[in-house]
Scaffold this motif. Structure first.
Motif: not given
Ligand code: SF4
Ligand code: SF4
Lengths: 334, 332
Positions: B132-133, B135, B140, B175, B180
């Motif tokens: 998971c980045n 973000c 998500c 995502c 996830i």
């Molecule tokens: S969108 Fe959400 S689950 Fe997907 S990489 Fe980004 S933070 Fe992680």
């Protein structure tokens, strides 16, 4: 300058009453829209049972319990982000049969509805959804909560059955606020019928007796979950509301034809149209809203605002009889 | 956006695809309770379909201000079932059977390991560790109708509140990295937690700390000495994966260099084996400049000169790769 360097190597190497329901009954139900309101169409009968009502939907005791036919409409409004409501095209109501029994300190509801495939919670699938059904209870109060999971300050109680999972008792005060009530036990038993599901949900008859119920179903085959559901309008539980005020609200004497012209005159459609999105989509307004809620929404539009919409609606300047006409018109929208 | 943001840089020129990170994560967090198929951290071989299978075609992410629809990966076909093996009959009883999974496997987290693309002698591949980045604009979080997903103020870690989650899986679809996972036993969605219980104690994430390649740097963005600020903002050699997805990832990658292709006469051409276009697809147009900087700094070091960038990437001292000091008095 060449980028060709680094450390990488090359690649070298069972039969139910539901079966007999027909389209005709649907149309019969749609006749609710007629201006003369029979109280029974907004109530649900409650049968008495000597002991606790049976949990098995196929128990003979249920055959004797009074039945009500309840149309469920696809939810058209869901807030925010991704489109979570039903996509266009899911328009027709689903007809559910509901029976209520009380006795031995318990309240039980038997719901039967058509669903061609049994979708169970599958411990080996990440992409499938389970069929589900819920009963929502409103407390005795002067005003019924918004039918979509209640509203802040006007909570609803929910009993939820999901195929293949234990039943849950929950509360909610609006979209996204569902919370478990681990101390309130609710049991469920489900049976497949020739056309779908028959499910009994049973719990304690609590001290704060409910005045009204509403129903919802989710179809796993349609990826049903959250707002992707079908729901009914509130129904008063016959004999359970002490002073009959609720049913008073359900009597609407207005003229739907005059209401239709008022709707046009006041330009309501400018906001309340699917795709415009400034106000809630009213496609099924008559199918899912209690007459008293529609009246409240016209008289005090900002007292409760459906989540995801701005509180921008002015109270339309209406004479009392015009309010009745407009409510009567909105009740024709299915 | 959170007040502080913790980030990770993974140097793809140092990742040897050993999957130590994958197992460090799995044995810590996902070896039980319906999570057996999940790899919060995994290492896939690129080019390839990856894990879950064809995740780059599964939708999600942002189109401007709007969430793009996405599809849910399937357990057997896209993640792969965690198969049991015939240990009992092969290892504990007299038998000449080979060790085999009891159930036919159709996919897995490193299904295409070392396959890559291209023809001999110009085949190529590289490893892409994925997690998971966390973000800055998480799709998500935006997709959850229950506000069950939140981003922590103190470090920007994105978490799913297990009390609020009801398994609706809008986050899984949203995502674009498909990081996830729905736990079908628990009926809830789960994801990488960036080892927050470790991070709170000043201990690096298991995947980063165990990395034998010294490929993973961890730091807060507001730390001027930290690898994140240095590699992302100063040297501009660390890039997000698929920036066009719009979620603003906080895991960055130093893109891979590759040996030259050979011409028909067997002479090296000077063109890299990994096509620039392919790297642009993954890391965006900034990859050209990043590779040029890397190339230049390597050349300096080769000539016996100084390169602060190379010293940072080489990571002479393991402990220097992790800068986790927190204002509340966590260890540094
Ligand atoms: S969108 Fe959400 S689950 Fe997907 S990489 Fe980004 S933070 Fe992680
Ligand atoms: S532990 Fe480090 S070197 Fe090994 S696969 Fe993971 S990132 Fe690559």
């Amino acid at each position: 300058m060449s980028r060709a360097r680094g450390w990488l190597l090359s690649k070298d190497a069972g039969g139910d009453a539901g079966a007999t329901w027909g389209r005709a009954l649907v149309w019969l139900l749609l006749l609710f829209a007629a201006p003369a309101w029979a109280a029974s169409e907004w109530t649900i009968p409650v049968g008495e049972s000597a002991g606790p009502p049976p949990l098995d939907p196929l128990d003979a005791a249920w055959t004797g319990a009074p039945a009500a036919a309840v149309p469920l409409y696809p939810q058209a409004t869901a807030p925010g982000g991704l489109s979570r409501a039903y996509p266009k095209g899911h328009k027709s109501p689903l007809l559910q049969e509901a029976r209520v029994l009380r006795g031995g300190g318990k309240l039980a509801l038997r719901l039967a509805w058509p669903d061609a495939t049994a979708d169970l919670a599958d411990p080996r699938a990440t992409d499938r959804f389970a069929d589900a059904a819920a009963v929502q209870f409103a407390p005795v109060d002067a005003t019924l909560p918004y039918v979509g999971m209640g509203e802040p300050g006007r909570p609803v109680r929910v009993w939820l059955w999901r195929a293949g999972r234990p039943a849950e008792s929950l509360t909610a005060q609006g979209f996204g606020s569902l919370a478990r009530q681990p101390n309130e036990a609710v049991e469920a038993q489900a049976r497949r019928t020739a056309t779908g599901w028959a499910v009994v949900l049973r719990g304690k008859e609590s001290a704060d007796r409910p005045a009204a119920v509403a129903f919802a179903t989710w179809d796993g085959a349609e990826e049903g979950r959250a707002g992707r559901k079908r729901l009914s309008a509130w129904r008063a539980l016959a004999g359970m509301e002490p002073d009959g005020k609720l049913l008073e609200e359900a009597r609407v004497g207005g003229d739907p034809a005059r209401g239709a012209s008022l709707y046009a005159e006041h330009g309501c459609a400018a906001c309340h149209t699917a795709g415009v999105g400034l106000g809630p989509n009213l496609t099924h307004a008559g199918g899912i809203h209690w007459p008293g809620y529609l009246r409240r929404a016209l008289l005090e539009p900002t007292a409760f605002v459906v989540p995801g919409y701005a509180a921008i609606m002015p109270a339309p300047p209406l004479r009392p009889e015009e309010t009745d006409d407009l409510v009567a018109y909105l009740l024709t929208l299915h | 956006m959170s007040t502080r943001q913790l980030g990770m840089v993974i140097d793809l020129n140092k990742c040897i695809g050993c999957q130590t990170c994958t197992l460090a994560c799995k044995s810590q967090w996902t070896d039980r309770g319906g999570r057996e198929f999940m790899y919060w951290n995994h290492v896939e071989t690129k080019p390839g379909q990856g894990y879950p299978r064809r995740w780059e075609e599964a939708g999600g992410g942002w189109e401007g201000e709007t969430l793009k629809p996405g599809r849910l990966p399937r357990l057997a076909e896209d993640y792969g079932v965690p198969a049991d093996f015939n240990f009992e009959s092969t290892l504990f009883q007299p038998s000449d059977q080979p060790l085999r999974p009891l159930e036919a496997m159709r996919w897995g987290p490193n299904w295409e390991e070392d396959q890559g693309a291209g023809e001999f002698p110009n085949g190529y591949f590289f490893y892409l560790p994925r997690l998971c980045n966390h973000c800055s604009n998480p799709a998500c979080l935006a997709a959850c109708p229950r506000q069950a997903i939140y981003k922590r103020e103190e470090d920007g870690i994105v978490l799913i509140d297990q009390e609020r989650c009801r398994g609706y899986r809008y986050c899984v679809a949203a995502c674009p990295y498909k990081k996830i996972y729905f736990n079908p036993l628990a009926g809830k969605s789960e994801k990488c937690i960036f080892c927050y219980p470790r991070v709170e104690k000043g201990i690096p994430q298991a995947c980063a700390y165990q990395c034998v390649g010294r490929a993973r740097h961890v730091a807060y963005f507001d730390d001027p000495e930290g690898a994140l600020h240095q590699l992302v903002n100063v040297w501009k050699v660390a890039l997000p994966l698929h920036p066009e997805y719009g979620t603003q990832p906080n895991v960055y990658y130093v893109p891979p260099l590759s040996p030259p292709t050979f011409a028909a006469d067997g002479k090296p051409t000077g063109a890299p084996r990994i096509p620039d276009d392919y790297l642009r697809q993954l890391f965006g147009p900034a990859v050209d400049a990043a590779l040029d900087v890397l190339q230049g700094e390597i050349a300096k070091k080769e000539k016996g000169g100084e390169s602060a960038l190379m010293d940072l990437l080489i990571a002479y001292r393991h402990g220097d790769m992790f800068r986790l000091s927190r204002p509340e008095g966590g260890q540094s």
